[in-house]
Motif scaffolding. Structure first.
Motif, PDB file in Angstrom:
ATOM      1  N   ILE A  45       0.858  -1.194   0.000  1.00 54.46           N
ATOM      2  CA  ILE A  45       0.000   0.000   0.000  1.00 54.46           C
ATOM      3  C   ILE A  45       0.889   1.237   0.000  1.00 54.46           C
ATOM      4  O   ILE A  45       1.780   1.383   0.848  1.00 54.46           O
ATOM      5  CB  ILE A  45      -0.942  -0.018   1.228  1.00 54.46           C
ATOM      6  CG1 ILE A  45      -1.876  -1.238   1.130  1.00 54.46           C
ATOM      7  CG2 ILE A  45      -1.743   1.288   1.317  1.00 54.46           C
ATOM      8  CD1 ILE A  45      -2.760  -1.455   2.345  1.00 54.46           C
ATOM      9  N   CYS A  85      -3.384   4.362  -1.812  1.00 48.65           N
ATOM     10  CA  CYS A  85      -4.201   4.892  -0.714  1.00 48.65           C
ATOM     11  C   CYS A  85      -4.186   6.416  -0.851  1.00 48.65           C
ATOM     12  O   CYS A  85      -3.107   7.014  -0.970  1.00 48.65           O
ATOM     13  CB  CYS A  85      -3.577   4.470   0.613  1.00 48.65           C
ATOM     14  SG  CYS A  85      -4.408   5.148   2.035  1.00 48.65           S
ATOM     15  N   ASP A  86      -5.346   7.041  -0.809  1.00 52.47           N
ATOM     16  CA  ASP A  86      -5.407   8.492  -1.026  1.00 52.47           C
ATOM     17  C   ASP A  86      -4.719   9.250   0.123  1.00 52.47           C
ATOM     18  O   ASP A  86      -4.390   8.681   1.160  1.00 52.47           O
ATOM     19  CB  ASP A  86      -6.868   8.939  -1.200  1.00 52.47           C
ATOM     20  CG  ASP A  86      -6.970  10.131  -2.161  1.00 52.47           C
ATOM     21  OD1 ASP A  86      -5.922  10.746  -2.493  1.00 52.47           O
ATOM     22  OD2 ASP A  86      -8.093  10.454  -2.584  1.00 52.47           O
ATOM     23  N   ILE A 117       0.260  10.045   2.765  1.00 52.44           N
ATOM     24  CA  ILE A 117      -0.754   8.988   2.831  1.00 52.44           C
ATOM     25  C   ILE A 117      -1.656   9.241   4.047  1.00 52.44           C
ATOM     26  O   ILE A 117      -1.176   9.654   5.110  1.00 52.44           O
ATOM     27  CB  ILE A 117      -0.041   7.609   2.910  1.00 52.44           C
ATOM     28  CG1 ILE A 117      -0.957   6.486   2.483  1.00 52.44           C
ATOM     29  CG2 ILE A 117       0.543   7.357   4.293  1.00 52.44           C
ATOM     30  CD1 ILE A 117      -0.201   5.172   2.227  1.00 52.44           C
ATOM     31  N   THR A 165      -1.767  -8.306   1.276  1.00 53.21           N
ATOM     32  CA  THR A 165      -0.969  -7.133   1.663  1.00 53.21           C
ATOM     33  C   THR A 165       0.238  -7.566   2.497  1.00 53.21           C
ATOM     34  O   THR A 165       0.088  -8.341   3.447  1.00 53.21           O
ATOM     35  CB  THR A 165      -1.826  -6.142   2.495  1.00 53.21           C
ATOM     36  OG1 THR A 165      -3.040  -5.901   1.788  1.00 53.21           O
ATOM     37  CG2 THR A 165      -1.100  -4.837   2.721  1.00 53.21           C
ATOM     38  N   ILE A 192       3.411  -1.490   3.925  1.00 56.37           N
ATOM     39  CA  ILE A 192       2.953  -0.125   3.640  1.00 56.37           C
ATOM     40  C   ILE A 192       4.205   0.657   3.252  1.00 56.37           C
ATOM     41  O   ILE A 192       5.242   0.549   3.913  1.00 56.37           O
ATOM     42  CB  ILE A 192       2.297   0.517   4.886  1.00 56.37           C
ATOM     43  CG1 ILE A 192       1.246  -0.419   5.488  1.00 56.37           C
ATOM     44  CG2 ILE A 192       1.671   1.872   4.539  1.00 56.37           C
ATOM     45  CD1 ILE A 192       0.715   0.041   6.853  1.00 56.37           C
ATOM     46  N   THR A 198       1.341   5.609  -1.679  1.00 57.00           N
ATOM     47  CA  THR A 198       0.642   6.851  -2.006  1.00 57.00           C
ATOM     48  C   THR A 198       0.703   7.139  -3.512  1.00 57.00           C
ATOM     49  O   THR A 198       1.730   6.882  -4.144  1.00 57.00           O
ATOM     50  CB  THR A 198       1.273   8.033  -1.236  1.00 57.00           C
ATOM     51  OG1 THR A 198       0.716   9.255  -1.733  1.00 57.00           O
ATOM     52  CG2 THR A 198       2.776   8.096  -1.421  1.00 57.00           C
ATOM     53  N   LYS A 217      -7.229   5.878   5.885  1.00 57.44           N
ATOM     54  CA  LYS A 217      -7.736   5.176   4.694  1.00 57.44           C
ATOM     55  C   LYS A 217      -6.957   3.881   4.396  1.00 57.44           C
ATOM     56  O   LYS A 217      -7.262   3.194   3.430  1.00 57.44           O
ATOM     57  CB  LYS A 217      -7.662   6.108   3.479  1.00 57.44           C
ATOM     58  CG  LYS A 217      -8.593   7.306   3.633  1.00 57.44           C
ATOM     59  CD  LYS A 217      -8.709   8.107   2.372  1.00 57.44           C
ATOM     60  CE  LYS A 217      -9.788   9.162   2.543  1.00 57.44           C
ATOM     61  NZ  LYS A 217      -9.385  10.473   2.081  1.00 57.44           N
ATOM     62  N   ILE A 218      -5.957   3.576   5.212  1.00 57.13           N
ATOM     63  CA  ILE A 218      -5.098   2.420   4.894  1.00 57.13           C
ATOM     64  C   ILE A 218      -5.827   1.093   5.154  1.00 57.13           C
ATOM     65  O   ILE A 218      -5.831   0.196   4.311  1.00 57.13           O
ATOM     66  CB  ILE A 218      -3.772   2.480   5.698  1.00 57.13           C
ATOM     67  CG1 ILE A 218      -2.913   3.666   5.226  1.00 57.13           C
ATOM     68  CG2 ILE A 218      -2.989   1.167   5.552  1.00 57.13           C
ATOM     69  CD1 ILE A 218      -1.628   3.883   6.024  1.00 57.13           C
ATOM     70  N   CYS A 253      -8.165   7.974  -6.710  1.00 57.81           N
ATOM     71  CA  CYS A 253      -7.690   8.652  -5.498  1.00 57.81           C
ATOM     72  C   CYS A 253      -8.027  10.132  -5.695  1.00 57.81           C
ATOM     73  O   CYS A 253      -7.161  10.927  -6.121  1.00 57.81           O
ATOM     74  CB  CYS A 253      -6.181   8.471  -5.317  1.00 57.81           C
ATOM     75  SG  CYS A 253      -5.699   6.778  -4.944  1.00 57.81           S
ATOM     76  N   LEU A 303      -7.880  -0.908   2.713  1.00 60.16           N
ATOM     77  CA  LEU A 303      -7.206  -1.449   1.523  1.00 60.16           C
ATOM     78  C   LEU A 303      -6.435  -2.741   1.811  1.00 60.16           C
ATOM     79  O   LEU A 303      -5.892  -3.364   0.899  1.00 60.16           O
ATOM     80  CB  LEU A 303      -6.239  -0.396   0.956  1.00 60.16           C
ATOM     81  CG  LEU A 303      -6.901   0.894   0.466  1.00 60.16           C
ATOM     82  CD1 LEU A 303      -5.858   1.972   0.227  1.00 60.16           C
ATOM     83  CD2 LEU A 303      -7.705   0.639  -0.796  1.00 60.16           C
TER      84      LEU A 303
END
Ligand code: T4K
Length: 361
Positions: A79, A102-103, A111, A124, A127, A81, A115-116, A328, A119
């Protein structure tokens, strides 16, 4: 008189004599690469200057990101940005992983930790946030999510030498941070970068990966390595420049504060905010009300040979030739409205004043 044209940045360079003085040793020794004495000295001096645990100098910031993924043996979704340079995503892809976007937080431009979690899937593995323009990410919130879900954290700290959180270098956070020593960065070796980790085992593994995966005695290949080495010639430049690093950073902070002071009352502009920790003032991004206003201002500046840069435009999630589109909206919107103004050592205060005057008018 100002030196025109004025670009978004200009490499900070130590006096040539100081660089050539260090180079004399390289000529005497004839050792140009393979973790030579200057690379080792640069690593030790950067650690001392920034109070870091371990620094592995490498050939560029993109390789540093790839090496971090390789050292942590990640395979799966990472994940990250969308508001970044393409290198963040190309490193993930070159290591056979899948970027998941991730927005961002519209104020920090980093990031958005809130919002993480939505996702995270069973694929996963990590990050990979970016400390955008040197503004520290919310490292506590990100680490809490990573711990809860058993994920690794790699910080893309390409912009973040000199940024701090709770008095510590921001490079000390996460499993590994990867920084850049590119010509355009606060501290440069022309091309270069580094992996930073608190973990001694990972530190030695990164050193082996950098050098084809050799064992310490070079009798065996013990890692899936490659060539990530920095040369002695680049390290010499880094050592010469490191002496001036604090001065360069203080100068940027002064000019950053001048921009902010004289632009912050302009109702059409907003600015990146640091919510946790202190940034290193290495970029001065301005967010306009609309792309139309940005373009108008950019054209006005260009008429006087001033060339700001649209970092980061477009939002990386829209590069559909290399990644499938994942919406995003905040990053896509801000990417269209953000402009980085010139900020560097040789930039004169009168130039900053002129840029401010053009923008405010
Ligand atoms: N992650 C993030 C978040 C990054 O931003 C980057 C790189 C990376 C990872 C990967 O790190 P590296 O692998 O690059 O170490 C620059 C840099 O090439 C790149 O390092 C940087 N981020 C990115 C944001 O910007 P450009 O396209 O702006 O370069 P350029 O040639 O247009 O240069 C801008 C200005 O800088 C010039 O107008 C003048 C000045 N300059 C440039 C060069 C090359 C100098 O004064 N001296 C020079 O040698 O990419």
């Amino acid at each position: 008189m100002s030196n025109k044209p004025i670009f978004v940045t200009r490499a900070s360079l130590a006096p040539l004599e100081e660089y050539t003085e260090i180079l004399k040793g390289v000529w005497e020794r004839g050792i140009l690469t393979h973790n030579g004495p200057l690379v080792q000295q640069l690593e030790a001096d950067i650690c001392a200057e920034l109070n870091l645990s371990h620094f592995v100098a490498v050939s560029n910031g993109t390789i540093a990101l790839q090496m971090a993924i390789k050292a942590l043996e990640l395979q799966g979704e990472i994940i990250t940005t969308p508001f970044t340079w393409i290198a963040t995503v190309s490193a993930i892809k070159w290591e056979g992983c899948t970027p998941v976007f991730c927005d961002i937080d519209p104020e920090t431009l980093n990031i958005d930790p809130a919002k993480i979690e939505a996702l995270i899937t069973d694929k996963t593995v990590a990050i990979m946030p970016v400390h955008v323009f040197g503004v520290p990410c919310d490292v506590d919130a990100i680490q809490a999510i990573a711990d809860k879900h058993g994920l690794k954290v790699i910080y893309d700290a390409a912009h973040a030498i000199g940024s701090t959180y709770q008095g510590k270098s921001i490079l000390e956070f996460g499993d590994i941070s990867a920084t850049s020593l590119h010509a355009t960065k606060l501290l440069n070796t022309a091309e270069g970068g580094g992996c930073i980790t608190k973990n001694k085992g990972l530190f030695h593994k990164l050193q082996r990966i950098r050098f084809f995966g050799h064992s310490d005695d070079k009798t065996d290949i013990v890692e899936d390595g490659f060539n990530g080495k920095l040369t002695e010639v680049h390290a010499a430049l880094g050592l010469a420049n490191l002496k001036y690093h604090k001065q360069v950073a203080e100068d940027r902070k002064r000019k950053y504060n001048l921009y902010l002071e004289l632009l912050q009352n302009n109702p059409e502009l907003t600015f990146q905010k640091s919510k946790t920790g202190e940034c290193n003032y290495s970029y001065f991004p301005v967010i306009f009300e609309s792309e139309e206003k940005l373009l108008k201002t950019e054209n006005k500046l260009k008429e006087t040979q001033i060339y700001p840069r649209r970092y980061f435009y477009p939002s990386v999630n829209t590069y559909t030739k290399v990644v499938p589109y994942q919406p995003c909206p905040i990053s896509e919107d801000i990417s269209k409205r953000i402009l980085c103004l010139p900020l560097y050592w040789e930039l004169k205060e009168e130039d900053v004043q002129q840029i401010i005057q053009i923008i405010n008018s």
